[in-house]
Write an enzyme that holds these catalytic residues in place. Sequence first.
Site: not given
Ligand SMILES: NC(=O)c1ccc[n+]([C@@H]2O[C@H](COP(=O)([O-])OP(=O)(O)OC[C@H]3O[C@@H](n4cnc5c(N)ncnc54)[C@H](OP(=O)(O)O)[C@@H]3O)[C@@H](O)[C@H]2O)c1
Ligand SMILES: NC(=O)c1ccc[n+]([C@@H]2O[C@H](COP(=O)([O-])OP(=O)(O)OC[C@H]3O[C@@H](n4cnc5c(N)ncnc54)[C@H](O)[C@@H]3O)[C@@H](O)[C@H]2O)c1
Lengths: 460, 460, 366, 366, 102, 102
Positions: C121, C126, C129, C132, C226
Amino acid sequence: MGILLNIIYLIATVTFVVGLKMLGHPETAKKGNLIAAAGMGLAIVGTIFVHEQQVSPIIYILIGAAILIGSIIGWLIAIKVEMTKMPELVSLFNGFGGASAALIGLVEYGKNVNNATQSTTIVSGIIIGAITFSGSLIAWGKLNGSLKSVVRIPYYNIINNITIIGIIIFAAFMVATGVDSQLVLYALLATGLIYGILFVLPIGGADMPVVISLLNSLTGIAAAITGILYNNMVMLVGGILVGSAGIILTVAMCKAMNRTLGSVIFGAFGGAAATAGENKALGSIKSTTASDAAIMMNYANNVVIVPGYGLAVAQAQHVIHELEELLTKRGVNVKYAIHPVAGRMPGHMNVLLAESNVEYNMLVEMEDINPQFSNTDIVLVVGANDVVNPAAHNNPASPIYGMPILDVENAKHIIVNKRSMNAGYAGIENELFYNTKTSMLFGDAKAALTDLVAEMKKIQ
Amino acid sequence: MGILLNIIYLIATVTFVVGLKMLGHPETAKKGNLIAAAGMGLAIVGTIFVHEQQVSPIIYILIGAAILIGSIIGWLIAIKVEMTKMPELVSLFNGFGGASAALIGLVEYGKNVNNATQSTTIVSGIIIGAITFSGSLIAWGKLNGSLKSVVRIPYYNIINNITIIGIIIFAAFMVATGVDSQLVLYALLATGLIYGILFVLPIGGADMPVVISLLNSLTGIAAAITGILYNNMVMLVGGILVGSAGIILTVAMCKAMNRTLGSVIFGAFGGAAATAGENKALGSIKSTTASDAAIMMNYANNVVIVPGYGLAVAQAQHVIHELEELLTKRGVNVKYAIHPVAGRMPGHMNVLLAESNVEYNMLVEMEDINPQFSNTDIVLVVGANDVVNPAAHNNPASPIYGMPILDVENAKHIIVNKRSMNAGYAGIENELFYNTKTSMLFGDAKAALTDLVAEMKKIQ
Amino acid sequence: MKIGILKETLDGERRVAITPNIAKQLIASGFELIVEEGAGEYSSFMDSDYKNVGVAVEKRAVIFHEAEVLLKINPFDEEDLKLVDKGQILISKLYHKSNPELIQAIANKGVSAFSMDAIPRISRAQDMDVLSSQNNLAGYKAVILGAFEMTKIFPLMMTSAGTIAPARVLIYGIGVAGLQAIATAKRLGAIVEATDIRSETKEQAESLGAKFISVDNEGEESEGGYAKEASADYLKRQKEAVNKSLFKADLVITTANIPGRKAPVLITEEQVMQMKNGAVIIDLAAAQGGNCEVSEINKTIVKNGVKVIGTSIDPRSVSTNASDLYAKNIYNYIIHLTEGTNFKWDLEEEITDETLIVQNGTIRKS
Amino acid sequence: MKIGILKETLDGERRVAITPNIAKQLIASGFELIVEEGAGEYSSFMDSDYKNVGVAVEKRAVIFHEAEVLLKINPFDEEDLKLVDKGQILISKLYHKSNPELIQAIANKGVSAFSMDAIPRISRAQDMDVLSSQNNLAGYKAVILGAFEMTKIFPLMMTSAGTIAPARVLIYGIGVAGLQAIATAKRLGAIVEATDIRSETKEQAESLGAKFISVDNEGEESEGGYAKEASADYLKRQKEAVNKSLFKADLVITTANIPGRKAPVLITEEQVMQMKNGAVIIDLAAAQGGNCEVSEINKTIVKNGVKVIGTSIDPRSVSTNASDLYAKNIYNYIIHLTEGTNFKWDLEEEITDETLIVQNGTIRKS
Amino acid sequence: MNEFLEFIENNLQITYILILAIFVGVEVIKSIPAVLHTPLMSGANALSGVVIVGAILVMLHADPTDYIALSLGFVAVVLGVLNVVGGFAVTDRMLQMFKRKK
Amino acid sequence: MNEFLEFIENNLQITYILILAIFVGVEVIKSIPAVLHTPLMSGANALSGVVIVGAILVMLHADPTDYIALSLGFVAVVLGVLNVVGGFAVTDRMLQMFKRKK
Ligand SMILES: NC(=O)c1ccc[n+]([C@@H]2O[C@H](COP(=O)([O-])OP(=O)(O)OC[C@H]3O[C@@H](n4cnc5c(N)ncnc54)[C@H](OP(=O)(O)O)[C@@H]3O)[C@@H](O)[C@H]2O)c1
Ligand SMILES: NC(=O)c1ccc[n+]([C@@H]2O[C@H](COP(=O)([O-])OP(=O)(O)OC[C@H]3O[C@@H](n4cnc5c(N)ncnc54)[C@H](O)[C@@H]3O)[C@@H](O)[C@H]2O)c1
Ligand SMILES: NC(=O)c1ccc[n+]([C@@H]2O[C@H](COP(=O)([O-])OP(=O)(O)OC[C@H]3O[C@@H](n4cnc5c(N)ncnc54)[C@H](OP(=O)(O)O)[C@@H]3O)[C@@H](O)[C@H]2O)c1
Ligand SMILES: NC(=O)c1ccc[n+]([C@@H]2O[C@H](COP(=O)([O-])OP(=O)(O)OC[C@H]3O[C@@H](n4cnc5c(N)ncnc54)[C@H](O)[C@@H]3O)[C@@H](O)[C@H]2O)c1
């Protein structure tokens, strides 16, 4: 003075007020500037030609030559200068105005030593003119980089106080005794010049605009004082206008920078206050205000909004839609650039924007929008971070290296709204924020965008 | 005049400017009024006590008596009058001011016949004072109902023109010849008085506030003229302030009524312009502006919003939510009253408001909200009609008779937003709109509410 | 290089690994494709759709025989492996941690096998994945299924025939599926509450309009995003915190998983007995043993008037979209693994390293 | 006065005419209530719930024997009538215009019968209007059913595994059901289009965010808010106007009815053959003959990859809420018809007049 | 203090003019958008060049033989004109960015 | 026209004061909310009662035996005071409605 000249002055005064007023609104500013300029031209021409005493032709020739030289040089400099160098130019010009006032005082002093009111006026004019002149030159030097930004002088406080006392003593002596000594006169001038230098030297480069505005206000006061000397209404009123407007402007500029006037002028002495947002490696950031951002966007042709997780956190989807609608109504071409992983779940931005009824066809996918950024005037990044982080391209060591991003750097200007300099999901610094094309609009997205919309509505 | 008195006048002038300025903002208006009043008191006291000539005690006694009488009567009237009668009172007071100016002219005329400037001043003062006096009295009479609203005078134009010509002739004669005739003086006064009557008589009652404002501005000018006469700065500046501010205010009032100043003053002569929104059976409606509505809501304690089909048509759900949030932030207690058949499908309002994220617990069912209306300061009805139509209670012939409705009539004030006086689904008139407690805020719901929000934001 | 697309054989599976659209892109990248007859049938893709973009449609045996690379969604099973030849490359989900026998069987065949569920992850992975992309749809469909099964509607409605209270939806596990479930339920007008062991999910849930139920724990965070296995103490305190909402809920969706382990039991039978008559539980973790004690995979069990529906996180029913996304993931993955049309076998590279479970008969990961 | 609540016998019906909550209100108004065993079972109301509020639970025969007033949702049928005694009052839907034999049979029994579906659509009768209350829920559930059956999702999603285009939903008939269907589909993120013969529905559809497809007709409006039968010409022009949207649609919901007549055929088999593979049609008018030529009531027919689901406008599956609303309607109706606990028989009064179909064995309306 | 009072006494109207001009300056400027700060500063700077009028007066009043006065006046005029012309020109350029599109 | 110019010539500073005061009046009032129109009108009306200063001056300058001047002056003062006191008092009452809650 004849009635004609008086009416000319009256008209000029009115143009000054009207022009200044119009300068306060984006729509009318240009016209206001021209009106004031026209009034000034009228006043100058009137002063030269409409008077009653006899003047020898040689003097007319001298005046004509002086005006010609000044106009040509002033015009050329103004036309040639780069956009980014304008503030320092303003400082330079302002210094010249101050110098002019001081010179007038030097000439007039000898003729008026016996009239306390007049000599008070003249002495004040010389002091203020001298301070403005040397202070403005220092500010100019700081801005164009020929002077180190913050200069520390040993025993600064002592020297400073001595200078002030010197000025007071000379001035009091001159007014009280009515002494007609060129020596004292030039000593006064010199202390004034020294004080101007001392005043500006310790102030940081970022605060220069405030200082210039303050010095500009002083020039206005010097002009007004000269007006009293000559019982000349246009100088008096024009000078006072600039003086009072300048003070208000100075305070407003401080406010826009979240500072107080005191902290700008005196804060410097403490020497502390390292500018926030400086980063060793990446340089410094530039923060902007809702008002500035609103004007920039209002006058743009193409605006792209990049929403990110912060938009969702702030629940600002309704406001961003309002902003977008407003811009569209003003004839700006607006789009949303949706990064595939913006937010925290697939389709996060879609859910969010659908809630506020953003038309589906305003949302553009990353692949489609990326080539368009070079043609974009302003990108508004709202609560996004990782998805616009150039480290994904540049920095193989970064955890996001290799991830496709929105290439907002290619746009002409980038406005980033977030609450702080905190990192996003990936926990890494973002050099975009330190880009010279980027302005940071700090604050919770909902609050900041609400302000932005409010400012936008003020414009028209 | 001694320096002390001059400084007193200077201070009074400054309080006038500051007070007037503060009167322009709801938050500071009360304080502004007091500041101006204090300045006025200072000027009066100063005038009486700080002067250099000898004055006999009898005159002091007379002045004291006059002030005492005027103060007590003025105070009592002001305190006793009903809220709704205030505008006419203002008119009356204004007339007194004009009369005062005219009387001064009468006294001073004889002493200054030989100075053209002075006599011009005095003659103008008398004319303007007289017009203001009689005009204000007519306006007062119209407002308190003792005069028929629109009075048609036969040969109005001819009489009017003759009066104007009369005034000009008398005035020119007096200034040119410097004649010291009481006859001519009183003839001038009389024509002035007649013109004031002619000026106001044909204007409709609804336009009286504009006329009063205009006359008020004239009184200011009369005061300024008197100031020139006495070379008295506080009268001059105070009078001019009132004069110019009054003109601006007059224009603003016209704008708020969607009229031009010309149409108010001259439109009347045509005699057309039957007031819109009059209904034979139900009476007339009162329309309001976003600005007024905003202030009313801002200072209310309890506000209930009644959404209807029009809200959906206008897609104004996001704006209404913004309004509600804003009010809540200002400490107003806001609820939505949801009528079970509002809109065009069951749950229409619920879908709509859920879209803009209105909290579920802000929505109150009809049965629960109906008893609360009597305790509600303002009901804002947005695009609803049938569901608030009292005919359901009162009119057995109505197709909606027997349908339960929201009893918004019980609230202290009702603001109804819709685009026109058109009927709703049931196609019937709604007497609620003609209720004296109701103000209509016409316009598309989205536009009108957007304005409302903008005005609300201006307040604080 | 010839890639073979197999028809899924798992009971109830309706997806297909490669859609015509993606097939076209792979062909454009130089690959040769063959697809099993009827592979796309349940995802609304017809054999003719594949043919139109240049994919040969063949019988099952032909695919196994001709393709160098074999693509599936679900793990290759015994039947499949019978047809596999030495040197072939298999790509599917494998769940290698919980399936050691299968991995051994694959190794015995002398083939190489990549596992789609092992993709790390990390940001740059991504777009490959599948967890996801598929969990996301599963979260959506769980809500639709719930709405379909319930005898109530989601939104609040104030009508002349009375007011219908909004449905209360409770979501366990705020991962990808949980978040999309929150979004969908919220859109439909429900009152949504959610809980998770990872404390960083609070803000995420709230960003979609749900109320987060905090369990007062020390918030033992995550291992690479996770969840770790919860302590017994945590589970106890979780029950206390959530029960009030659970007993009022009309729909419960559970998505909690711990990778490589049995899913945690979050709702006991005893709790089910206290729930509202007519409530529905959708257990998306049923394939991993279930978050609800009562649930069984692919079954609907009614207990005390509560319908407990055990289903998997695989969004089989929205097969068209699910196949689209899955195919796009595989496409990105194949492009990543290959150079020209040949595999790079770059074992230094994280994604390859993590996903290459068996290389030429040697087990690399277990 | 004793009121008997019968269990519905119609196949697939899951609602009940009176819910415990409303039963309580009727009892508070002075009525005596008895309910058939298991009547509320499928709506999540247990016999004990009824007992708790003071309703006697009895066997079917007892109800028929003891009650003076008999309540049902669906029309009384032959079986029911066998048990009915002279002088009893029957309240149910009757569809008297299309059911002359039934009405005759009722009259032969010498009873009085009120029809709930005949309540006039006037403002003060809105709280008794079962058509509105039930169609509304039907509109909601039709969308949920469609979402459940589709192999695609509703909302637009731009993800790292590609973009999913939003579903396109087309709705025929913008009455109560159609409007709620628009609202629900829109909430879920679909692109919604709708059409109706009544031109005043354009604004209504738009007020919920749908695009209205105008058929350029002279807009023959309505008879008391209902549509008139469409001319052949109109139907032809409608097809032309709608076809473009129809052939792109992922979900089609038809709700077009003309009271007392067969439903108009709006989608022919030929049109179905041109629709997208995987599309779904929900025909809510199937009970009235169907708006789609292909549909059959209570059946799912797949034609050319298009699923055509024939169902009725009765929202049987959301039985809890539907019963709640229906019961509240009946409650308001009974209160309206009675004084104290006795019927007023005020035939001058519009609602009574329109709904009293058979009075003591005499047919009043047909 | 006394002198100050005397000044007011002697220049009553000037005092009023001063105070009113201050009010006008303040009222005219307040609540302007921040992006106009710099152009406005620049415009005000050009206006402060009104001191040029004084410089011209110096020259007009100067004795043609008083070289010091003449040359100081000359420099004062040049500098003042620079301030005026340059100031307005720069302001105008700064305001280019507010051109309406289309 | 000529007399007008003459007036300006003779009263130059007064002219400036006039013009500046007009600007101040305009600037200070513009863009006020409509609901304040009436109170503002009322407040301005009270201010226009500054004419009372003139009325007082009339009396102060009057010969104690000039009964006409005295009585006219007396009436003028009474009316002026009415305007001032009544005006401010009414304005104050009108502004009651803007009391902050809580
Ligand atoms: N889309 C998906 O499926 C998914 C899943 C898991 C992870 N991700 C990851 O999440 C990230 C997404 O990127 P992103 O650019 O959307 O978000 P981000 O990189 O997490 O940045 C969000 C920014 O928003 C600002 N922020 C938070 N609350 C705010 C508020 N109330 N008002 C104004 N600004 C605020 C924060 O800065 P401040 O704290 O300075 O305000 C933060 O730097 C990527 O790294 C991606 O890989 C995505
Ligand atoms: N690299 C990336 O950008 C990327 C991409 C996709 C997902 N993710 C992250 O991966 C993580 C896992 O996502 P997922 O949907 O595959 O998770 P998953 O399917 O493994 O689990 C689903 C959810 O169940 C929760 N869970 C496990 N045990 C629990 C308990 N006892 N009680 C309550 N909740 C419990 C976990 O915390 C998780 O949020 C998330 O944080 C997601 O944001 C990251
Ligand atoms: N809820 C249901 O199930 C249902 C079903 C069918 C019928 N009905 C009936 O519908 C009616 C509902 O009552 P209601 O009060 O909600 O609506 P209504 O009585 O129909 O009134 C709506 C009002 O909104 C105004 N309006 C329309 N568009 C507007 C816009 N863009 N901006 C501002 N105002 C706008 C219209 O006046 P202007 O034109 O002047 O703007 C109109 O008078 C009842 O009579 C009910 O019986 C309800
Ligand atoms: N008095 C009230 O307040 C009240 C209460 C409820 C409903 N109503 C009104 O009653 C009316 C009927 O509602 P309903 O849902 O019972 O209607 P319905 O079930 O009889 O018909 C559904 C829709 O199909 C449409 N239709 C019929 N033939 C069609 C054709 N050939 N092509 C396209 N569309 C066709 C109709 O116009 C109607 O909109 C609506 O106007 C509704 O607003 C009024």
